[in-house]
Design a protein around this motif. Structure first.
Motif, PDB file in Angstrom:
ATOM      1  N   ALA A 154       0.773   9.021   2.827  1.00 10.82           N
ATOM      2  CA  ALA A 154      -0.335   7.774   2.550  1.00 10.82           C
ATOM      3  C   ALA A 154      -0.320   6.921   3.632  1.00 10.82           C
ATOM      4  O   ALA A 154      -1.357   6.387   4.087  1.00 10.82           O
ATOM      5  N   LEU A 155       0.601   6.520   4.406  1.00 10.64           N
ATOM      6  CA  LEU A 155       0.845   6.204   5.266  1.00 10.64           C
ATOM      7  C   LEU A 155       0.104   6.491   6.747  1.00 10.64           C
ATOM      8  O   LEU A 155      -0.977   5.861   7.163  1.00 10.64           O
ATOM      9  N   SER A 165      -3.397   5.856  -0.423  1.00  4.94           N
ATOM     10  CA  SER A 165      -2.180   5.994  -1.004  1.00  4.94           C
ATOM     11  C   SER A 165      -2.171   7.103  -2.289  1.00  4.94           C
ATOM     12  O   SER A 165      -1.065   7.346  -2.727  1.00  4.94           O
ATOM     13  N   PHE A 189      -2.878   6.541  -5.190  1.00  2.00           N
ATOM     14  CA  PHE A 189      -2.711   6.229  -6.595  1.00  2.00           C
ATOM     15  C   PHE A 189      -3.978   5.419  -7.045  1.00  2.00           C
ATOM     16  O   PHE A 189      -5.081   4.880  -5.960  1.00  2.00           O
ATOM     17  N   ASP A 201      -3.641  -5.643  -2.712  1.00  2.00           N
ATOM     18  CA  ASP A 201      -2.599  -5.675  -1.436  1.00  2.00           C
ATOM     19  C   ASP A 201      -1.261  -5.330  -1.803  1.00  2.00           C
ATOM     20  O   ASP A 201      -0.671  -4.436  -0.625  1.00  2.00           O
ATOM     21  N   ASN A 202      -0.927  -5.470  -2.949  1.00  4.34           N
ATOM     22  CA  ASN A 202       0.527  -5.136  -3.289  1.00  4.34           C
ATOM     23  C   ASN A 202       0.588  -3.466  -3.641  1.00  4.34           C
ATOM     24  O   ASN A 202       1.760  -3.166  -3.380  1.00  4.34           O
ATOM     25  N   THR A 203      -0.337  -2.927  -3.922  1.00  5.02           N
ATOM     26  CA  THR A 203      -0.308  -1.673  -4.515  1.00  5.02           C
ATOM     27  C   THR A 203      -1.047  -0.443  -3.541  1.00  5.02           C
ATOM     28  O   THR A 203      -0.539   0.718  -3.359  1.00  5.02           O
ATOM     29  N   LEU A 204      -2.053  -1.049  -2.648  1.00  5.57           N
ATOM     30  CA  LEU A 204      -2.871  -0.329  -1.975  1.00  5.57           C
ATOM     31  C   LEU A 204      -3.582   0.813  -2.795  1.00  5.57           C
ATOM     32  O   LEU A 204      -3.682   2.070  -2.293  1.00  5.57           O
ATOM     33  N   PRO A 217       2.184  -2.358   1.808  1.00  2.00           N
ATOM     34  CA  PRO A 217       3.675  -1.940   1.135  1.00  2.00           C
ATOM     35  C   PRO A 217       4.111  -0.439   1.345  1.00  2.00           C
ATOM     36  O   PRO A 217       5.087   0.018   1.089  1.00  2.00           O
ATOM     37  N   LEU A 218       3.012   0.494   1.817  1.00  2.00           N
ATOM     38  CA  LEU A 218       3.342   1.735   1.870  1.00  2.00           C
ATOM     39  C   LEU A 218       4.217   1.773   3.506  1.00  2.00           C
ATOM     40  O   LEU A 218       5.333   2.601   3.186  1.00  2.00           O
TER      41      LEU A 218
END
Lengths: 342, 342
Positions: A55-56, A61, A63, A115-118, B51-52
């Motif tokens: 994901a990075l 992500s 998700f 922002d918290n989960t991307l 977060p990632l």
DNA sequence: AAGCATATTGACACCGGTGTCAATGTGTCG
DNA sequence: CGACACATTGACACCGGTGTCAATATGCTT
């Protein structure tokens, strides 16, 4: 922890990380021999790629999130099921996020959630899917989304079903049963679906050459309680309507409740019908006659559209322009019949 | 995309990434002056940490997952709400995963899910929370989890409520109303809660010095349909029981349906009670008398326990040994009354 | 066999953070 | 003033993958 990483596999197989990466991503230009060797090591070690690393690196992500406020739990449940199903099939994770449609900080709150989960993309459930400020924010942030609800070219992709058609056919069904005084419970005034339902009622009356009973049109909000309240108003009218059509089943169940609690028999004293066909509709007595909305299929298709888009793959579903406007179906059960056969 | 990264902030503030990292993590040993400078830049740029990146570095994903198969949608809905609430408060993402309890590949499937998402921890909903092979796998993989259900020291942390107490008190309530022939619908035979309910029934009879009506004990499976079926059996008994107690509300609603559909009036002809107090219980007519289980609170507390554990923080909730066995409450509504007042 | 296009592979930087450890600066004590 | 403890800071490697690009191997043409 899945301790074995791409580095371990590379070392073991005597190739570079990049080559392993090529193999696990099924890229071209890897010799069959190398591929086999790497595959063997992957099998032997039980390597699974780490989704976070990927994901990075990819800035994706894997998700998606289902954003809902909660008008009808039973509806949401079915939708969720369809979404989850396609997510499983495509190895995507599904985040859940509950929010309150009326909360003033809604848009910021959702921005914080992203922002918290991307999350790569969102599925928006009504009434969120009609919220212009929200869609604006998502467009600005370039977050992909699919709306649940009626298509609207100006608002982006959506999957929904044809409320107007549903309301139209259901009204026709009642008229065919010889009901004339039909009470209508509208949906939430902020939601487009509510207006489309109303249009459907009117269309059916117009086609039958009957005058539309304006006095029997009552505001509802798609919730059980609003169905109870609307029924209280309608059941006090003189003469009492012989049938009540609610814009969704959640409210229709409320109408049913209201009728029961004042001693009326359904369908002997009054017919009650709804739209959606949620699980609740077959748990109450009598079972609700309703227009079935393929909710689970809608959820599935919404997830499909979103994920295909994220993957950069074409939508290979049906290609007709109305493909994302699923059709409804009349489900005749026990809550409606001809009037006055008491 | 939240384009601004820790590097941007560091450059802008004229410090190293690490120092920025220290500031955003509230670490000690940063001079007030530096902290202020960095904070100012963070404010100005609207920096949010990715977060990632963090998950990868820390090997902690900041997501937990709710694993459920789906006995009662209404129950799950409430539970989910509580879980979601604490997740929001603590900035954790919540994954959803539906699985089938009976699927033979269940454990592998869940292991695959963990590999796909790297969820830090799981919340297990019954009947999953009783599945030994699953718990073994999670222990082996060192995946944190909290079970929903009765405490069992050998199985790990759990949050639940006292089914036996609930069934006991509810039975006592019916006995107090002078019911003697009470039909009981058991829960799923594989789930511990079902046995505890049965123990509660028996306890109440024993204390009242009455013989337990073995013939009125019918197997159910916690589903609506199983309630309908069980009621069909019970309502054909001669003499007919004057009350039916179902081990959960989902089944009680099924009983209600069954009674209605054979023309019986509730509670005039027969009383029906359940356990849980789900949303459904107040949507049917008559509203169900039930033992309220604080489902949302249980979900909240389960998420709390799990997340605190993941954060390495102590559980600061109530410290009594029974803190995680929440108490129930009798909710008297309209589905039960004294027998024979027809 | 030389010349060229193409297939295969790996070195290296990078995604956006955190951990380690060494290099400074500062304050206290004798 | 020197010695020492401690606070502050940054350089650098690392988490586990992917993208770029250059290096090498291979096959084909003439």
């Amino acid at each position: 922890m899945s301790a074995v990483t791409i580095n371990d596999v590379a070392r073991e197989a005597g190739v570079s990380k990049k080559t392993v990466s090529r193999v696990i991503n099924n890229e071209a230009n890897v010799s069959a021999q190398t591929r086999d060797k790497v595959m063997a090591v992957i099998q032997a070690t039980g390597f699974k790629r780490n989704p976070l690393g990927m994901a990075l690196a990819k800035n994706r992500s894997l998700f998606i999130a289902l954003l809902a406020d909660n008008p009808s739990p039973s509806y949401l449940q079915k939708l969720q099921k369809g979404v989850l199903q396609y997510c499983s099939e495509s190895n995507m994770g599904l985040f859940l996020y509950d929010c309150s449609y009326r909360s003033p900080g809604l848009v910021d709150e959702i921005e914080g959630f992203i922002d918290n989960t991307l999350a790569d993309g969102l599925i928006l459930v009504p009434p969120l899917s009609d919220k212009k400020e929200l869609l604006d924010m998502l467009n600005r942030r370039k977050v992909a989304y699919v709306r649940i609800g009626a298509p609207d070219a100006t608002l982006g992709d959506s999957v929904g079903f044809d409320n107007q058609q549903a309301a139209y056919e259901l009204t026709r069904y009642l008229l065919r049963l010889k009901h004339k005084d039909i009470g209508f419970v509208l949906g939430h005034p902020d939601q487009g679906s509510s207006q489309r339902c109303e249009a459907g009622f009117r269309q059916a009356y117009a086609e039958a050459g009957l005058e539309f009973p304006e006095k029997l049109l009552v505001q509802g909000y798609y919730t059980f309680q609003s169905g109870v309240d609307a029924a209280a108003v309608l059941l006090n009218k003189v003469p009492r309507p012989t049938a009540i059509l609610a814009s969704n089943d959640e409210m229709a169940v409320g109408v049913l409740y209201s009728a029961h609690s004042r001693g009326l028999k359904v369908p002997d004293d009054i017919s009650v019908v709804g739209i959606d066909d949620i699980a609740l509709s077959t748990k109450v007595w009598p079972n609700l006659t309703t227009m079935r909305q393929p909710i689970t299929a809608i959820g599935y298709r919404a997830a499909y559209k979103l994920i295909r888009k994220l993957q950069g793959l074409p939508d290979e579903g049906p290609t007709s322009p109305d493909a994302d406007l699923l059709t409804c179906e009349l489900i005749v059960r026990d809550s409606a019949r001809e009037p006055g056969r008491h």
